[in-house]
Enzyme design. Sequence first.
Site, short mmCIF file in Angstrom:
data_model
loop_
_atom_site.label_atom_id
_atom_site.label_comp_id
_atom_site.label_asym_id
_atom_site.label_seq_id
_atom_site.Cartn_x
_atom_site.Cartn_y
_atom_site.Cartn_z
N CYS A 2 0.75 -1.24 -0.05
CA CYS A 2 0.04 0.01 -0.13
C CYS A 2 0.83 1.18 -0.13
O CYS A 2 2.10 0.95 0.49
CB CYS A 2 -0.94 -0.01 1.08
SG CYS A 2 -1.85 -1.48 1.39
N ARG A 27 1.91 1.45 -5.89
CA ARG A 27 2.03 0.57 -4.66
C ARG A 27 0.68 -0.34 -4.46
O ARG A 27 0.43 -1.12 -3.53
CB ARG A 27 2.42 1.31 -3.59
CG ARG A 27 3.69 1.72 -3.66
CD ARG A 27 4.46 2.53 -2.42
NE ARG A 27 4.24 1.67 -1.25
CZ ARG A 27 5.58 1.06 -1.03
NH1 ARG A 27 6.74 1.10 -1.66
NH2 ARG A 27 5.51 -0.05 -0.04
N TRP A 74 -3.58 -1.77 -1.45
CA TRP A 74 -3.59 -2.99 -2.02
C TRP A 74 -4.30 -4.08 -1.18
O TRP A 74 -3.73 -4.31 -0.05
CB TRP A 74 -2.10 -3.34 -2.52
CG TRP A 74 -2.11 -4.68 -3.32
CD1 TRP A 74 -2.23 -4.78 -4.80
CD2 TRP A 74 -1.92 -6.09 -3.22
NE1 TRP A 74 -2.09 -6.29 -5.15
CE2 TRP A 74 -1.99 -6.73 -4.22
CE3 TRP A 74 -1.85 -6.74 -1.58
CZ2 TRP A 74 -1.76 -8.12 -4.17
CZ3 TRP A 74 -1.61 -8.05 -1.49
CH2 TRP A 74 -1.62 -8.74 -2.87
N ASN A 100 0.32 0.12 6.21
CA ASN A 100 0.65 -0.73 5.12
C ASN A 100 1.56 -1.81 5.66
O ASN A 100 2.35 -1.81 6.44
CB ASN A 100 1.82 -0.01 4.25
CG ASN A 100 2.56 -1.07 3.39
OD1 ASN A 100 1.94 -1.96 2.93
ND2 ASN A 100 3.80 -0.58 2.79
N GLY A 101 0.86 -3.13 5.67
CA GLY A 101 1.73 -4.42 5.97
C GLY A 101 0.23 -5.35 6.53
O GLY A 101 -0.62 -5.22 6.00
N GLU A 487 11.54 -14.35 -18.25
CA GLU A 487 11.02 -12.97 -18.19
C GLU A 487 10.12 -12.50 -19.10
O GLU A 487 9.15 -11.77 -18.81
CB GLU A 487 12.19 -12.13 -18.18
CG GLU A 487 12.04 -10.52 -17.98
CD GLU A 487 11.38 -10.29 -16.65
OE1 GLU A 487 11.22 -8.97 -16.53
OE2 GLU A 487 11.50 -10.86 -15.70
N LYS A 491 6.20 -11.00 -18.53
CA LYS A 491 5.63 -9.77 -19.06
C LYS A 491 4.59 -9.65 -19.49
O LYS A 491 3.51 -8.95 -19.27
CB LYS A 491 6.78 -8.98 -19.98
CG LYS A 491 8.23 -8.58 -19.15
CD LYS A 491 8.02 -7.14 -18.11
CE LYS A 491 7.83 -7.34 -16.89
NZ LYS A 491 8.68 -8.37 -16.17
N GLU A 494 1.73 -10.56 -16.82
CA GLU A 494 1.72 -9.48 -16.09
C GLU A 494 0.81 -8.54 -16.56
O GLU A 494 -0.13 -8.02 -15.77
CB GLU A 494 2.85 -8.81 -15.68
CG GLU A 494 3.53 -9.73 -14.60
CD GLU A 494 5.07 -8.89 -14.12
OE1 GLU A 494 5.25 -8.70 -13.11
OE2 GLU A 494 5.88 -8.57 -15.14
N HIS A 510 9.31 -32.50 -23.43
CA HIS A 510 9.09 -33.12 -22.14
C HIS A 510 7.75 -32.62 -21.60
O HIS A 510 7.47 -32.51 -20.40
CB HIS A 510 10.18 -32.98 -21.07
CG HIS A 510 11.29 -33.54 -21.61
ND1 HIS A 510 11.70 -34.95 -21.18
CD2 HIS A 510 12.59 -33.04 -22.06
CE1 HIS A 510 12.97 -35.34 -21.84
NE2 HIS A 510 13.34 -34.05 -22.37
N LYS A 609 3.92 -2.84 -6.97
CA LYS A 609 5.25 -2.76 -7.48
C LYS A 609 6.06 -3.37 -6.26
O LYS A 609 6.89 -4.00 -6.61
CB LYS A 609 5.53 -1.11 -7.66
CG LYS A 609 7.00 -1.07 -7.99
CD LYS A 609 7.00 -1.55 -9.34
CE LYS A 609 8.42 -1.10 -10.07
NZ LYS A 609 8.70 -1.83 -11.26
#
Length: 614
Positions: A2, A27, A74, A100-101, A487, A491, A494, A510, A609
Site C-alpha cells: 500500500c 503500490r 492493495w 501498510n503491512g 522474463e 511480462k 503481468e 518433455h 510494485k
Amino acid sequence: MCGIVGYIGKREAYPIIIKGLKRLEYRGYDSAGVAIISDNQLNIYKKQGKVSNLEAFTEGKNRSGAVGIGHTRWATHGLPNDINAHPHYSADGDLALIHNGIIENYDVIKRELISEGYTFRSETDTEVLVHLVDHIAKKEGVWFGEALRIALNHVVGAYAIVAISKQFPNRMVAARKSSPLVVGMGEDGDFFVASDATPIVEYTKDVVYLDDEEIAVIDLEEGFKLYNIKDQPQTPYIQKLELELEALEKGGYEHFMLKEIHEQPRSIHDCFRGRLNATDGWVSLGGVRAYEQKMIQANRLIFVACGTSWHAGLVGEYLIEELARINVEVEYASEFRYRNPILTENDVVIAISQSGETADTLAAIDLAKSKGATVLGICNVVGSSISRATHGGSYTHAGPEIGVASTKAFTAQVTILTLMALSLGRKKGTISEWDFQRLITELESIPTLIQSVLEGNDHIEAIAKKYKDATNALYLGRGNLFPVALEGALKLKEISYIHAEGYPAAEMKHGPIALIDENMPVFVIATQGNSYEKVVSNIQEVKARKGKIIAIVTEGDLQVEEMADDVIAIPAVNDHLAPLVATVPLQLLSYHIAVMRGCNVDQPRNLAKSVTVE
C-alpha cells in the site's frame, strides 16, 4: 504494498496528499482515502478504486486543514470496497490511522476487543489496530502516540503506520517495522511522511528513513523526535535525496512502462558509469570490492530474489559460473526463508530486489545473517531496507521505476551481475585478459545496441497486432537466454493477462509440446551462439506441429527467417551479453499486446510494485 502519505505544517494538506497518492498508486490501487484535521474536526473520505475516484468523491466537501494522512490500498484482509479502505478510525471519531503491512495476530486482538464492547465496520486487520490504540489510550489514560507505542509491543507482523488525532491537532505519529517509511523535513518547519521518497522529493531533499521498531513523533512546536518501541530516544540520521522530480513524470510517453523501456540505454549506462572503463581496462564495484575475496573463496554464492529479480539472478548464475567458475545457486526468497537451508559462514548470500523492500527477500537476509553468512545486496532504491540490512552491495542506479511490470530494473540488475562476474573472473584468473578486455569493450556498447532495437518499435508493434488475441503462449530459450524466456513470459502474463510459460527449449519435448497447435504463438530466442543449431532444431519441431514461431534472431540470420512466421532482428552480441539485448523486444511485444487488448499497462490488476507483505 500500500501507499502512505502524510503532511503536517502550515500549508493545505489535501493537495499535497492527493498528489502524493497519485505518485504512490503503483503500490496499490484497490481503494484510496484521506483524513484531514480541520477546525478540531477529523474529516475522513474513502472510496473504492483509484485516487481519481477519491478526488471526484471529495469535490465540494470540506478538505481544508494543515494536518492530514492519505492511503492507496492493495487489499490483503477484506475486499476492495469503501468500508475496507483506509484510513480507519476509532468509534468516537477522534483517531485515524493508515497502515501498510499485515497484523498477523489481529484475530486474537479482535476477539479481545469485542469482549470489551468494540464493534467493527470492516474486515481489515488495520481497524483492529486503531481500536487497540484507542482502547489503550482510554484504559491507561495516555495520549494516542504513547498508546500506539504500547500497542505495537503486542502486535505481531509488519507495519508502516501513520496516525493523527483531533485531540492533538498539531501532532502526527509514524511507526515502522518491515514496511518502508520515510520522513521528509521541509524548510518551513513542515513535515512529510510517505512509503517512499516519490511524494516528498518535490518539497524537500532532507529525509529520515525509519528503521524497524522506530516511532517518529512530529509536533509543529516541538519538531521531530525519534524513539524505539521501548520508548528509548533514537538519533535520526538525515540523508539527502538523489531523486529528481523529472524522473517521476512520463516525459511525453503514453505510459510509464514504455518510457522505462526506452530509458534502458541510459539506465544501463548509468549502471556501469564509474564502474567500468574499457579504455583503461578495468571493472570495479565499490560496494562489493571488500567482499570479492570472500566471494572467490566461498563455498557458494546464493542469489535470493522474487519475480523478475529472480530471473536476473538466473542470468547471473550462468555468468558467474562461466566467467568466474564459482558455484552459484538461485533461490526464491519466499521458499528459502522457510526450508531451513544449510548455510555457513563460508557462504555468500546476494539479495536482489528493485525496491529494496521485498518482504520475503528481507526475511531471507535475516535468516542468512543469523547463520553467519555474508550478505550483499543489489537494489535500485537508495536508503531502502535491503541496502541497510546487508553488509555491502551495489545500487543499480536505474532511476525510479513506476510501471508495475519491471523493465529497466531487470536489465540494470543483469548489468551489475555481469560486472560482478567479470571482476571476479579477472581476480580469480578464470578469464583471459583478452576475453576480459573484449567483453568490457562490448559491454560499453550495449546502450547503443539497445537503442537500435528500440528503433524497430514499429515492426514489433505490427507483430504484436497479429498475436494480441492469443490465449496462451510459450517462450523458449537456451543457456543464459532461458531466463530471458521466463522474463518474457512473465511480462506478457503481468500486463496482458495472456497465459504464458517460459521453458528451456530442450524441455519443450518433455510436456509443453502437447499444447502446440496452429493457435499457439511460440516466442523463441534464437540468436547465434553456442546453442544456435539446437534452437533451430526446436523451431523445426514447433513448425511440424503447426505452431506459430516468433523468433528473436541475430541480424543477417536467413536460416531462421525462412522457418519463422515473424522475426525480430537484434544486433550481433557476445553470448554472455545477449540477455541484455534480447529482452528488450520481448518487453515491447508485451507492452503493445497489452495496449491493444485495452489493459492498464502501468497498473495491471491484482499487482503492486513493491511486495512488502507475504
